[in-house]
Design a protein around this motif. Structure first.
Motif, PDB file in Angstrom:
ATOM      1  N   UNK A 118     -51.702  10.582 -24.387  1.00  0.00           N
ATOM      2  CA  UNK A 118     -53.150  10.691 -24.202  1.00  0.00           C
ATOM      3  C   UNK A 118     -53.908  10.034 -25.351  1.00  0.00           C
ATOM      4  N   UNK A 119     -53.437  10.249 -26.570  1.00  0.00           N
ATOM      5  CA  UNK A 119     -54.133   9.674 -27.726  1.00  0.00           C
ATOM      6  C   UNK A 119     -53.992   8.156 -27.757  1.00  0.00           C
ATOM      7  N   UNK A 120     -52.788   7.654 -27.425  1.00  0.00           N
ATOM      8  CA  UNK A 120     -52.588   6.209 -27.413  1.00  0.00           C
ATOM      9  C   UNK A 120     -53.410   5.562 -26.298  1.00  0.00           C
ATOM     10  N   UNK A 121     -53.463   6.207 -25.130  1.00  0.00           N
ATOM     11  CA  UNK A 121     -54.273   5.669 -24.037  1.00  0.00           C
ATOM     12  C   UNK A 121     -55.751   5.631 -24.412  1.00  0.00           C
ATOM     13  N   UNK A 122     -56.213   6.690 -25.034  1.00  0.00           N
ATOM     14  CA  UNK A 122     -57.618   6.731 -25.423  1.00  0.00           C
ATOM     15  C   UNK A 122     -57.934   5.640 -26.438  1.00  0.00           C
ATOM     16  N   UNK A 123     -57.052   5.454 -27.396  1.00  0.00           N
ATOM     17  CA  UNK A 123     -57.285   4.423 -28.400  1.00  0.00           C
ATOM     18  C   UNK A 123     -57.255   3.031 -27.786  1.00  0.00           C
ATOM     19  N   UNK A 124     -56.303   2.803 -26.870  1.00  0.00           N
ATOM     20  CA  UNK A 124     -56.200   1.481 -26.245  1.00  0.00           C
ATOM     21  C   UNK A 124     -57.435   1.190 -25.408  1.00  0.00           C
ATOM     22  N   UNK A 125     -57.863   2.168 -24.619  1.00  0.00           N
ATOM     23  CA  UNK A 125     -59.052   1.984 -23.795  1.00  0.00           C
ATOM     24  C   UNK A 125     -60.277   1.732 -24.665  1.00  0.00           C
TER      25      UNK A 125
ATOM     26  N   UNK B  57     -71.638  21.525 -37.626  1.00  0.00           N
ATOM     27  CA  UNK B  57     -70.350  22.214 -37.681  1.00  0.00           C
ATOM     28  C   UNK B  57     -69.250  21.256 -37.282  1.00  0.00           C
ATOM     29  N   UNK B  58     -68.017  21.573 -37.720  1.00  0.00           N
ATOM     30  CA  UNK B  58     -66.816  20.818 -37.353  1.00  0.00           C
ATOM     31  C   UNK B  58     -65.765  21.836 -36.933  1.00  0.00           C
ATOM     32  N   UNK B  59     -65.240  21.691 -35.712  1.00  0.00           N
ATOM     33  CA  UNK B  59     -64.246  22.623 -35.196  1.00  0.00           C
ATOM     34  C   UNK B  59     -63.084  21.836 -34.619  1.00  0.00           C
ATOM     35  N   UNK B  60     -61.977  22.525 -34.456  1.00  0.00           N
ATOM     36  CA  UNK B  60     -60.809  21.911 -33.830  1.00  0.00           C
ATOM     37  C   UNK B  60     -61.039  21.836 -32.335  1.00  0.00           C
ATOM     38  N   UNK B  61     -60.812  20.643 -31.761  1.00  0.00           N
ATOM     39  CA  UNK B  61     -60.942  20.476 -30.319  1.00  0.00           C
ATOM     40  C   UNK B  61     -59.806  21.199 -29.616  1.00  0.00           C
ATOM     41  N   UNK B  62     -60.137  21.934 -28.576  1.00  0.00           N
ATOM     42  CA  UNK B  62     -59.136  22.735 -27.860  1.00  0.00           C
ATOM     43  C   UNK B  62     -59.220  22.441 -26.372  1.00  0.00           C
ATOM     44  N   UNK B  63     -58.089  22.087 -25.801  1.00  0.00           N
ATOM     45  CA  UNK B  63     -58.005  21.878 -24.369  1.00  0.00           C
ATOM     46  C   UNK B  63     -57.497  23.150 -23.702  1.00  0.00           C
ATOM     47  N   UNK B  64     -57.648  23.203 -22.384  1.00  0.00           N
ATOM     48  CA  UNK B  64     -57.215  24.386 -21.648  1.00  0.00           C
ATOM     49  C   UNK B  64     -55.717  24.609 -21.824  1.00  0.00           C
ATOM     50  N   UNK B  65     -55.350  25.805 -22.205  1.00  0.00           N
ATOM     51  CA  UNK B  65     -53.944  26.146 -22.404  1.00  0.00           C
ATOM     52  C   UNK B  65     -53.472  26.030 -23.830  1.00  0.00           C
ATOM     53  N   UNK B  66     -54.248  25.390 -24.707  1.00  0.00           N
ATOM     54  CA  UNK B  66     -53.855  25.273 -26.108  1.00  0.00           C
ATOM     55  C   UNK B  66     -53.997  26.615 -26.814  1.00  0.00           C
TER      56      UNK B  66
ATOM     57  N   UNK C 282     -54.871  28.858 -30.181  1.00  0.00           N
ATOM     58  CA  UNK C 282     -55.776  28.786 -31.315  1.00  0.00           C
ATOM     59  C   UNK C 282     -54.967  28.480 -32.574  1.00  0.00           C
ATOM     60  N   UNK C 283     -55.465  27.569 -33.392  1.00  0.00           N
ATOM     61  CA  UNK C 283     -54.723  27.151 -34.583  1.00  0.00           C
ATOM     62  C   UNK C 283     -55.686  26.483 -35.549  1.00  0.00           C
ATOM     63  N   UNK C 284     -55.291  26.364 -36.819  1.00  0.00           N
ATOM     64  CA  UNK C 284     -56.137  25.638 -37.779  1.00  0.00           C
ATOM     65  C   UNK C 284     -56.080  24.137 -37.520  1.00  0.00           C
ATOM     66  N   UNK C 285     -56.931  23.407 -38.214  1.00  0.00           N
ATOM     67  CA  UNK C 285     -56.962  21.945 -38.079  1.00  0.00           C
ATOM     68  C   UNK C 285     -55.778  21.355 -38.816  1.00  0.00           C
ATOM     69  N   UNK C 286     -54.996  20.538 -38.108  1.00  0.00           N
ATOM     70  CA  UNK C 286     -53.870  19.838 -38.715  1.00  0.00           C
ATOM     71  C   UNK C 286     -54.049  18.338 -38.500  1.00  0.00           C
ATOM     72  N   UNK C 287     -53.314  17.544 -39.270  1.00  0.00           N
ATOM     73  CA  UNK C 287     -53.349  16.097 -39.059  1.00  0.00           C
ATOM     74  C   UNK C 287     -52.804  15.785 -37.674  1.00  0.00           C
ATOM     75  N   UNK C 288     -53.500  14.864 -37.002  1.00  0.00           N
ATOM     76  CA  UNK C 288     -53.155  14.533 -35.629  1.00  0.00           C
ATOM     77  C   UNK C 288     -53.976  15.276 -34.600  1.00  0.00           C
TER      78      UNK C 288
ATOM     79  N   UNK D 183     -63.056  12.998 -32.712  1.00  0.00           N
ATOM     80  CA  UNK D 183     -62.199  12.020 -33.383  1.00  0.00           C
ATOM     81  C   UNK D 183     -60.902  12.704 -33.783  1.00  0.00           C
ATOM     82  N   UNK D 184     -59.806  11.930 -33.887  1.00  0.00           N
ATOM     83  CA  UNK D 184     -58.551  12.517 -34.371  1.00  0.00           C
ATOM     84  C   UNK D 184     -58.521  12.569 -35.895  1.00  0.00           C
ATOM     85  N   UNK D 185     -57.815  13.540 -36.421  1.00  0.00           N
ATOM     86  CA  UNK D 185     -57.583  13.608 -37.863  1.00  0.00           C
ATOM     87  C   UNK D 185     -56.386  12.718 -38.181  1.00  0.00           C
ATOM     88  N   UNK D 186     -56.587  11.611 -38.897  1.00  0.00           N
ATOM     89  CA  UNK D 186     -55.470  10.677 -39.118  1.00  0.00           C
ATOM     90  C   UNK D 186     -54.381  11.287 -39.992  1.00  0.00           C
TER      91      UNK D 186
END
Length: 478
Positions: A113-120, A375-384, A386-392, A446-449
């Motif tokens: 998903x991330x590679x497709x989004x970046x390519x598009x 504010x800045x929060x971790x993006x969460x999709x359905x089914x994910x 809850x977790x802290x912000x990590x790289x990626x 945006x993704x966290x590099x």
């Protein structure tokens, strides 16, 4: 909220898609074949195997295959730049909607998903840059031909004045005042035509009215109209004075220039000219102080007089133009009725114009503002979980003012950057039918590099206008 793509040239996205879809299916054979061979036929199934550059090269080659096709810039083809821009817009909109529907992705990135989004996002950004280039070319071609249209409009006004004088002279007879009015109109028209020719590459007579952002300035236009009217009034009096034979008539004409006769008009002229100078200073200082975001337009439009940079009507501009125009019509009628003196604009009407000018100036002070991160929060999709912000991980940056007025085009959106610590992350373009889901004016994703070191880092957004937001600290864990 999706940002609507308006197509860089003033046309609506859907309008371009409807109006110019035929240009690709049944239009110029050379353009169609070249675009297919160079870009779409080999690019869509194979995932743009030859690269975006090759696709665009083929499209350009095909577009110029016919006589004076899209992208033609020769001197005897005034519509070449416009056609090239419209074809580029139609191609971009079709490609964007195909990506939004999930088509056209190469197999190499379809699994991620991330590679497709970046390519598009990269493909759309490069395609949008071609649209922007064609838009700038169209704007320059339109501006270069504007001086002829402005000169034609000026002389058309002279003809209308002559017709009006001829009709009103029926029964009353031709007078010296009518001769002086026509002579003054010829002098003003000649001066404007000469100015148009000397500034023919920059918009003709409208060159002084075009602001640094390549839009028509409301304050300059209102001031210029009042300056031309007062100059015309003085020329009418000068013509009558030159034709006067009696000493008493000459004295009466000279007394018509006294300040007591034209105090209202002189006051309005001074105020609108002062507003034009002050507004330019105010806007310049606010842009340099990053309190106002300005994005350059492809070309000036008449609608700029009544709208903001995003094309929305603004109360301050509309009331200033309307009230100024009404007062000018009244002054013109007074001049026609009493051509032996400056128009005696009543003080009540003059005060109304001054209040309108003050409202316009206050609106210029109030508009804009710096973009801000709330504010800045971790993006969460359905089914994910809850977790802290990590790289990626994806993060959502919530705030206001991320998309400046006039920067809704894909080429502008692609210039947005988010600083995550010391790493600069380009905001990916996420298409949806009819626009973009990311970025928007109030939300960026945006993704966290992976290059970001775990710990407390600062996040900052840089908009397409080059304005930076406040810094917002977040914690990134391993």
């Amino acid at each position: 909220m999706a940002v609507r793509e308006t197509g860089q040239g003033g046309g609506d996205a859907a309008g371009y898609a409807r109006g110019y879809a035929g240009a690709y299916t049944s239009g110029n054979a050379g353009a169609r074949d070249g675009a297919s061979a160079g870009g779409y036929r080999g690019g869509y199934p194979g995932g743009y195997t030859a690269g975006h550059t090759g696709g665009h090269a083929g499209a350009q080659e095909g577009a110029s295959g016919g006589a004076h096709g899209g992208g033609c810039a020769c001197g005897d083809c005034p519509h070449g730049a416009r056609e090239g821009h419209r074809r580029a817009v139609a191609a971009f909109l079709r490609r964007r909607d195909e990506f939004a529907a999930g088509h056209g992705l190469p197999a190499a990135v379809a699994h991620s998903a991330s590679a497709s989004r970046q390519w598009v996002s990269e493909e759309l950004a490069q395609s949008a840059e071609l649209v922007a280039e064609r838009g700038r070319a169209e704007g320059q071609a339109w501006l270069a031909g504007l001086w002829r249209r402005t000169a034609g409009a000026v002389w058309a006004g002279v003809v209308l004045l002559l017709l009006g004088q001829a009709l009103t002279a029926v029964g009353a007879g031709w007078t010296a005042a009518r001769t002086a009015g026509l002579a003054a109109a010829l002098v003003v028209a000649g001066a404007l035509t000469a100015a148009s020719w000397f500034h023919r590459a920059k918009g003709g007579a409208l060159a002084p009215l075009i602001g640094e952002d390549n839009r028509l300035s409301t304050s300059r236009t209102v001031a210029a109209v009042w300056v031309l009217f007062v100059a015309y009034s003085v020329l009418v009096l000068a013509g009558r004075l030159a034709a006067a034979s009696r000493h008493e008539e000459r004295d009466a004409l000279i007394s018509g220039l006294e300040l007591a006769r034209g105090a209202g008009v002189v006051t309005v002229l001074a105020v609108v000219c002062g507003i034009a100078v002050l507004v330019r200073r105010v806007v310049g200082l606010r842009v340099l102080g990053q309190r106002l975001q300005k994005v350059r337009a492809d070309r000036p439009r008449a609608a700029d007089l009544l709208t903001d940079d995003a094309g929305r009507g603004t109360f301050a501009d509309i009331q200033y133009v309307v009230i100024g125009g009404v007062a000018l019509v009244f002054a013109a009628v007074r001049l026609a009725r009493r051509p032996d003196q400056l128009p005696d604009l009543p003080w009540g009407l003059a005060v109304v114009v001054l209040v309108s000018a003050a409202t316009y100036l206050a609106g210029k002070y109030a508009e804009g503002g710096r973009p801000v991160i709330l504010s800045v929060v971790r993006a969460r999709e359905a089914g994910d979980l809850d977790a802290p912000i990590r790289t990626g991980d994806d993060i959502e940056i919530r705030g206001a003012g991320f998309v400046p007025p006039g920067a809704q085009g894909a080429d502008r959106l692609a210039r947005m950057v988010v600083r995550v610590g010391a790493v600069h992350v380009h905001v990916p373009l996420v298409p949806v039918p009819g626009g973009f889901r990311n970025p928007t004016d109030t939300l960026l994703t945006v993704p966290v590099p992976a290059d970001v070191e775990p710990g407390r880092v600062e996040v900052q957004v840089v908009t397409a206008a080059g304005v930076e937001t406040n810094r917002y600290a977040v914690d990134v864990t391993d």
